[in-house]
Enzyme design. Sequence first.
Site, PDB file in Angstrom:
ATOM      1  N   GLY A   1       0.836  -1.195   0.000  1.00 24.23           N
ATOM      2  CA  GLY A   1       0.000   0.000   0.000  1.00 24.23           C
ATOM      3  C   GLY A   1       0.874   1.249   0.000  1.00 24.23           C
TER       4      GLY A   1
ATOM      5  CB  CYS B   1       4.472   9.111   1.646  1.00 26.41           C
ATOM      6  SG  CYS B   1       5.872   8.099   2.174  1.00 26.41           S
TER       7      CYS B   1
END
Length: 240
Positions: free
Chosen positions: A86, A183
């Site tokens: 993820g 991120c």
Amino acid sequence: MDLPPEWSQAHAPPQLQVCSLGEVPYCSAWEWQRQRQQGMAAGDRPDGLLLLSHPPVYTLGQGADAGFLKFDPETATYEVHRVERGGEVTYHGPGQWVGYPILNLRRHRQDLHWYLRQLEQVLIETLAAFGLQGDRIPGLTGVWVNGAKLGAIGIRATQWITWHGFALNVCPDLAAFDRIVPCGIGDRPVGSMAQSIPDISMEAVRPELLRAFSRVFGLEARIVELDEWLASAHKLGVKR
């Protein structure tokens, strides 16, 4: 952490097989994770942790937005991989400890949110050993020091067996993060332990990281060679 009832306090904690290597190409470590995960799914193997560093590489999570790359992956010379974890895009490189825990969460807690918080706690306790205060930010995953992100986490679990994991910036070249939106967070900087402790070394951090991981997950670390770490895959006839 409290040990599950089936683990008697009269006995030693369950084992964590740790394979700690130097700099390893990303694709090699990626395959070793897959082999260990498949071996654990097929048989009863101890929990494992692969701890290493990588040559410069960018990775994107399964559903990551390629728009967070500031370069064209088709023409750039940088190594780029889209993987099963993820999370969004991140960078791995020298000066950064990358940990790939292969844990059977049926032995711990079948809760991925709990697992993410435990990995954050490992990084927080590691930083604390060097006098640094690691913070969580509500709604985000990772660990920050003085507003800069030092610890990134991106995981995958298959049949409650984890792979992929975390990265801790000890003394990397932070300029490498300028080529991405790390991120997917554009308004917070990336930092390193070296910004606060200029003479910090990777070797100084490794034992503290292993101690914190063992403590947080209630496991007893044992260093093993790669062949033993992959032994379950060998029994299944998985090619290396």
